[in-house]
Design a protein around this motif. Structure first.
Motif, PDB file in Angstrom:
ATOM      1  N   HIS A 333       0.842  -1.193   0.000  1.00 25.06           N
ATOM      2  CA  HIS A 333       0.000   0.000   0.000  1.00 25.06           C
ATOM      3  C   HIS A 333       0.878   1.245   0.000  1.00 25.06           C
ATOM      4  O   HIS A 333       1.850   1.334   0.765  1.00 25.06           O
ATOM      5  CB  HIS A 333      -0.897  -0.019   1.242  1.00 25.06           C
ATOM      6  N   THR A 334       0.539   2.213  -0.861  1.00 30.24           N
ATOM      7  CA  THR A 334       1.417   3.372  -1.052  1.00 30.24           C
ATOM      8  C   THR A 334       0.775   4.720  -0.704  1.00 30.24           C
ATOM      9  O   THR A 334       1.467   5.727  -0.657  1.00 30.24           O
ATOM     10  CB  THR A 334       1.864   3.453  -2.527  1.00 30.24           C
ATOM     11  N   ARG A 335      -0.538   4.746  -0.468  1.00 34.04           N
ATOM     12  CA  ARG A 335      -1.229   6.035  -0.412  1.00 34.04           C
ATOM     13  C   ARG A 335      -0.766   6.912   0.758  1.00 34.04           C
ATOM     14  O   ARG A 335      -0.829   8.149   0.685  1.00 34.04           O
ATOM     15  CB  ARG A 335      -2.744   5.810  -0.348  1.00 34.04           C
ATOM     16  N   LYS A 336      -0.293   6.285   1.846  1.00 33.85           N
ATOM     17  CA  LYS A 336       0.100   7.075   3.012  1.00 33.85           C
ATOM     18  C   LYS A 336       1.303   7.966   2.734  1.00 33.85           C
ATOM     19  O   LYS A 336       1.570   8.909   3.485  1.00 33.85           O
ATOM     20  CB  LYS A 336       0.390   6.156   4.205  1.00 33.85           C
ATOM     21  N   MET A 337       2.057   7.650   1.671  1.00 39.04           N
ATOM     22  CA  MET A 337       3.187   8.505   1.333  1.00 39.04           C
ATOM     23  C   MET A 337       2.846   9.447   0.183  1.00 39.04           C
ATOM     24  O   MET A 337       3.721  10.090  -0.392  1.00 39.04           O
ATOM     25  CB  MET A 337       4.423   7.676   0.992  1.00 39.04           C
ATOM     26  N   LEU A 339       1.588   8.843  -2.839  1.00 39.84           N
ATOM     27  CA  LEU A 339       1.773   8.370  -4.207  1.00 39.84           C
ATOM     28  C   LEU A 339       0.799   7.244  -4.506  1.00 39.84           C
ATOM     29  O   LEU A 339       0.549   6.381  -3.660  1.00 39.84           O
ATOM     30  CB  LEU A 339       3.201   7.855  -4.424  1.00 39.84           C
ATOM     31  N   ALA A 340       0.268   7.247  -5.714  1.00 39.98           N
ATOM     32  CA  ALA A 340      -0.530   6.121  -6.170  1.00 39.98           C
ATOM     33  C   ALA A 340       0.391   4.943  -6.467  1.00 39.98           C
ATOM     34  O   ALA A 340       1.582   5.119  -6.756  1.00 39.98           O
ATOM     35  CB  ALA A 340      -1.309   6.509  -7.433  1.00 39.98           C
ATOM     36  N   GLY A 341      -0.164   3.749  -6.390  1.00 35.24           N
ATOM     37  CA  GLY A 341       0.628   2.562  -6.698  1.00 35.24           C
ATOM     38  C   GLY A 341       1.227   2.614  -8.085  1.00 35.24           C
ATOM     39  O   GLY A 341       2.375   2.210  -8.303  1.00 35.24           O
ATOM     40  N   ILE A 342       0.451   3.133  -9.043  1.00 34.62           N
ATOM     41  CA  ILE A 342       0.945   3.209 -10.426  1.00 34.62           C
ATOM     42  C   ILE A 342       2.095   4.203 -10.538  1.00 34.62           C
ATOM     43  O   ILE A 342       2.995   4.035 -11.371  1.00 34.62           O
ATOM     44  CB  ILE A 342      -0.204   3.574 -11.405  1.00 34.62           C
ATOM     45  N   GLU A 343       2.119   5.219  -9.682  1.00 33.94           N
ATOM     46  CA  GLU A 343       3.229   6.177  -9.696  1.00 33.94           C
ATOM     47  C   GLU A 343       4.515   5.516  -9.178  1.00 33.94           C
ATOM     48  O   GLU A 343       5.603   5.738  -9.720  1.00 33.94           O
ATOM     49  CB  GLU A 343       2.870   7.407  -8.864  1.00 33.94           C
ATOM     50  N   VAL A 344       4.382   4.679  -8.153  1.00 35.84           N
ATOM     51  CA  VAL A 344       5.549   3.941  -7.664  1.00 35.84           C
ATOM     52  C   VAL A 344       6.012   2.946  -8.727  1.00 35.84           C
ATOM     53  O   VAL A 344       7.213   2.767  -8.955  1.00 35.84           O
ATOM     54  CB  VAL A 344       5.213   3.223  -6.336  1.00 35.84           C
ATOM     55  N   ASP A 350      11.215   3.369 -14.422  1.00 34.97           N
ATOM     56  CA  ASP A 350      11.915   4.412 -15.176  1.00 34.97           C
ATOM     57  C   ASP A 350      13.189   4.907 -14.496  1.00 34.97           C
ATOM     58  O   ASP A 350      14.163   5.263 -15.176  1.00 34.97           O
ATOM     59  CB  ASP A 350      10.973   5.601 -15.409  1.00 34.97           C
ATOM     60  N   GLU A 351      13.185   4.934 -13.170  1.00 32.13           N
ATOM     61  CA  GLU A 351      14.327   5.516 -12.454  1.00 32.13           C
ATOM     62  C   GLU A 351      15.256   4.469 -11.839  1.00 32.13           C
ATOM     63  O   GLU A 351      16.430   4.752 -11.582  1.00 32.13           O
ATOM     64  CB  GLU A 351      13.825   6.447 -11.330  1.00 32.13           C
ATOM     65  N   TYR A 352      14.733   3.254 -11.586  1.00 31.94           N
ATOM     66  CA  TYR A 352      15.538   2.274 -10.859  1.00 31.94           C
ATOM     67  C   TYR A 352      15.710   0.951 -11.607  1.00 31.94           C
ATOM     68  O   TYR A 352      16.353   0.035 -11.094  1.00 31.94           O
ATOM     69  CB  TYR A 352      14.925   2.008  -9.473  1.00 31.94           C
ATOM     70  N   GLY A 353      15.132   0.841 -12.801  1.00 30.28           N
ATOM     71  CA  GLY A 353      15.314  -0.373 -13.600  1.00 30.28           C
ATOM     72  C   GLY A 353      14.685  -1.615 -12.992  1.00 30.28           C
ATOM     73  O   GLY A 353      15.208  -2.720 -13.150  1.00 30.28           O
ATOM     74  N   ILE A 354      13.570  -1.431 -12.289  1.00 30.53           N
ATOM     75  CA  ILE A 354      12.886  -2.551 -11.638  1.00 30.53           C
ATOM     76  C   ILE A 354      11.475  -2.663 -12.208  1.00 30.53           C
ATOM     77  O   ILE A 354      10.708  -1.693 -12.183  1.00 30.53           O
ATOM     78  CB  ILE A 354      12.823  -2.355 -10.110  1.00 30.53           C
ATOM     79  N   SER A 385      12.989   2.768  -0.504  1.00 27.58           N
ATOM     80  CA  SER A 385      13.460   3.726   0.492  1.00 27.58           C
ATOM     81  C   SER A 385      13.820   5.056  -0.174  1.00 27.58           C
ATOM     82  O   SER A 385      13.484   6.138   0.335  1.00 27.58           O
ATOM     83  CB  SER A 385      14.671   3.153   1.225  1.00 27.58           C
ATOM     84  N   GLU A 386      14.494   4.974  -1.315  1.00 27.16           N
ATOM     85  CA  GLU A 386      14.860   6.179  -2.061  1.00 27.16           C
ATOM     86  C   GLU A 386      13.617   6.902  -2.582  1.00 27.16           C
ATOM     87  O   GLU A 386      13.542   8.137  -2.556  1.00 27.16           O
ATOM     88  CB  GLU A 386      15.770   5.800  -3.230  1.00 27.16           C
ATOM     89  N   ILE A 387      12.658   6.148  -3.070  1.00 25.65           N
ATOM     90  CA  ILE A 387      11.429   6.764  -3.590  1.00 25.65           C
ATOM     91  C   ILE A 387      10.711   7.504  -2.476  1.00 25.65           C
ATOM     92  O   ILE A 387      10.216   8.624  -2.669  1.00 25.65           O
ATOM     93  CB  ILE A 387      10.527   5.684  -4.222  1.00 25.65           C
ATOM     94  N   LYS A 388      10.661   6.905  -1.311  1.00 21.59           N
ATOM     95  CA  LYS A 388      10.027   7.592  -0.178  1.00 21.59           C
ATOM     96  C   LYS A 388      10.757   8.902   0.132  1.00 21.59           C
ATOM     97  O   LYS A 388      10.126   9.942   0.347  1.00 21.59           O
ATOM     98  CB  LYS A 388      10.034   6.680   1.049  1.00 21.59           C
ATOM     99  N   ARG A 389      12.072   8.842   0.138  1.00 24.37           N
ATOM    100  CA  ARG A 389      12.860  10.033   0.495  1.00 24.37           C
ATOM    101  C   ARG A 389      12.735  11.131  -0.556  1.00 24.37           C
ATOM    102  O   ARG A 389      12.593  12.307  -0.218  1.00 24.37           O
ATOM    103  CB  ARG A 389      14.330   9.643   0.668  1.00 24.37           C
ATOM    104  N   LEU A 390      12.758  10.740  -1.833  1.00 27.45           N
ATOM    105  CA  LEU A 390      12.803  11.731  -2.905  1.00 27.45           C
ATOM    106  C   LEU A 390      11.425  12.181  -3.392  1.00 27.45           C
ATOM    107  O   LEU A 390      11.266  13.319  -3.839  1.00 27.45           O
ATOM    108  CB  LEU A 390      13.599  11.179  -4.089  1.00 27.45           C
ATOM    109  N   TYR A 391      10.446  11.284  -3.326  1.00 24.20           N
ATOM    110  CA  TYR A 391       9.157  11.584  -3.965  1.00 24.20           C
ATOM    111  C   TYR A 391       7.965  11.550  -3.007  1.00 24.20           C
ATOM    112  O   TYR A 391       6.852  11.907  -3.400  1.00 24.20           O
ATOM    113  CB  TYR A 391       8.892  10.581  -5.100  1.00 24.20           C
ATOM    114  N   GLY A 392       8.180  11.124  -1.766  1.00 25.04           N
ATOM    115  CA  GLY A 392       7.072  11.027  -0.821  1.00 25.04           C
ATOM    116  C   GLY A 392       6.470  12.389  -0.509  1.00 25.04           C
ATOM    117  O   GLY A 392       7.156  13.410  -0.499  1.00 25.04           O
ATOM    118  N   LYS A 393       5.161  12.380  -0.263  1.00 23.72           N
ATOM    119  CA  LYS A 393       4.439  13.613   0.053  1.00 23.72           C
ATOM    120  C   LYS A 393       3.667  13.420   1.351  1.00 23.72           C
ATOM    121  O   LYS A 393       3.195  12.331   1.649  1.00 23.72           O
ATOM    122  CB  LYS A 393       3.451  13.951  -1.073  1.00 23.72           C
TER     123      LYS A 393
END
Length: 488
Positions: A333-337, A339-344, A350-354, A385-393
């Motif tokens: 679940h991603t909404r608490k940060m 971001l939508a799941g599709i955004e993660v 696109d950014e991490y090759g996963i 962890s990086e996505i949370k730090r850089l893109y979390g809201k």
């Protein structure tokens, strides 16, 4: 693991053995396919390999015929039935879509009623469009905190069967994409008491048959038929599947129905992949899925330590709409940060090759298997962890909090799909009856199906999903700016 299989039998792979023999015979090919073992298409052969092209062959006497198997395919199906604890198993090369449609169309004809949850895969509703059966929807439970549909409550199933005693069958998603399981044994017992067939879309449950301490499988629960997507978690090639038949089902009739839509040119690449994947799971499934669960549990624990992300699991079990949970599923679940799941999903790719399986408006799903490596699991956790730090809201206002919307079914799917229709811009369709499908893919669960009333909530959901980057499919309009509605 509740299946007692014949291990000596499971060491055989009849289709594989027949193909090896065919290659060694050096038969001169004056039949299709026209690439003639790859010699007629060098670039394709260089890409896929000569061994692959040499066994991409057509049906012939030594290799049997998928439409009417009497030798090696028949033997392979019997061994597969033993592996899955089924009375019969059919090899399917048109995807689990064909398995689901084969189940429904073999027990339902035009006008027959079938009970199902509304969060079914599009293949199930496609079957209704083709055969003319009428859906009786049981709304799944909904977890508003996670924004996901759950399983079917046994009490809701009992009510549906009691209110519709003429129903021919009930279709159960088990597990759901997110790993949620219904009370399959309870559903089977009650349905059979009322002469209702139980069909299980087990696309994501291959491992239930071969792993230890897994949720109950369809065949073990006594279901009449099950569609098992062997390629998803079983190791076969994409598009290959099994259709399992339990006691009291005539597999020869089921095959006749499957043959209405399945190709007469069954791919031996897909067939041999099913044969060898079944052998592999029969002999090594316990250790493979033990490793899978260990990876998934580790990832779940580590992701939950990050904060804001929530990798949910067996703590959701309430023995009702969440009767059990598939421990191999890594649903997050991603909404608490913010971001939508599709955004993660997009950021990981696109950014991490996963590449993960899918993201929706509130969650994403990563498929874990024994084919993964510990280093890759660590890479996924570090990237999150990086996505949370850089893109979390911190501000999550304005985000949709659920993806399941109760449908208002006005017309049977077949009638709506084949009716006269007109195209309207999405925002102008409120109040109209939908004449086609609208869905995010994956997972391919319709937001709208033919015959359903379009509401403000549905339109807002579609526009929100589109804005967030979900891949919308099903509409005639490839840009998904318009929806075909029934022209009354």
């Amino acid at each position: 693991m509740g299946i007692s299989m014949n291990i000596l039998l499971q060491q055989k792979a009849p289709i594989y053995e027949a193909l090896v023999k065919h290659k060694s015979n050096r038969v001169v090919p004056f039949d299709v396919p026209g690439h003639k073992g790859g010699r007629g298409n060098k670039e394709l052969t260089d890409f896929l390999g000569e061994n692959c092209l040499k066994v991409d062959v057509n049906s012939m006497k030594p290799l049997d015929n998928l439409c009417h198997p009497t030798s090696v395919i028949r033997e392979a199906e019997q061994i597969a039935a033993d592996a899955f604890g089924a009375e019969a198993a059919l090899f399917i090369v048109n995807g689990t879509t064909a398995s689901v449609q084969g189940m429904i169309m073999s027990v339902c004809k035009a006008g027959d009623k079938i009970i199902m949850p509304r969060n079914v895969h599009r293949s199930a509703i496609n079957a209704l469009v083709v055969c003319g059966a009428i859906p009786i929807y049981v709304n799944p439970g909904v977890n508003r905190d996670l924004g996901i549909p759950l399983g079917m409550s046994l009490e809701d199933v009992k009510q549906a069967i009691t209110e519709h005693p003429e129903a021919k069958a009930i279709l159960v998603n088990n597990p759901t994409y997110y790993g949620i399981c219904s009370d399959l044994r309870g559903i089977v017992d009650f349905a059979h008491e009322h002469n209702v067939k139980v069909l299980v879309d087990e696309a994501h449950g291959t491992h239930f048959y071969f792993g230890d301490n897994m949720p109950v499988s369809a065949m073990e629960a006594g279901a009449d038929m099950a569609a098992v997507s062997m390629h998803k978690t079983g190791g076969s090639l994409t598009q290959s599947s099994f259709l399992l038949c339990g006691e009291g089902v005539n597999p020869h009739h089921v095959r006749q129905v499957v043959n209405l839509t399945q190709t007469t040119s069954g791919s031996y690449l897909l067939l041999v992949s099913l044969d060898l994947a079944r052998k592999n799971l029969s002999l090594h499934g316990r250790e493979l899925f033990k490793k899978t669960v260990e990876y998934a549990e580790y990832a779940r624990d580590e992701i939950n330590k990050l904060g804001d992300f929530y990798a949910f699991g067996s703590e959701l079990v309430d023995y009702d709409a969440v009767f059990d949970f598939d421990p191999t599923k890594l649903s997050v679940h991603t909404r608490k940060m913010g971001l939508a799941g599709i955004e993660v999903y997009d950021l990981l790719r696109d950014e991490y090759g996963i590449q993960i399986e899918f993201g929706d408006i509130s969650n994403f799903l990563a498929i874990i298997s024994a084919g993964d490596r510990a280093l890759e699991i660590e890479r996924l956790i570090a990237s999150l962890s990086e996505i949370k730090r850089l893109y979390g809201k911190e501000d999550v206002t304005g985000m949709f909090d659920h993806e399941y919307i109760d449908p208002d079914v006005v017309l049977p799917p077949q009638i709506a799909f084949y009716s006269d229709k007109k195209a309207l811009p999405i925002k102008k369709t409120v109040g109209e009856i939908c004449g086609e499908f609208v869905m995010c893919y994956p997972p391919g669960i319709p937001i709208l199906a033919p015959g359903e009333r379009i509401t403000d909530e549905i339109v807002n959901y579609i526009l929100y999903a589109k804005d967030k980057g979900c891949l919308l499919t099903g509409t005639e309009d490839m840009a998904v700016n318009n929806i075909n509605v029934v022209n009354l």
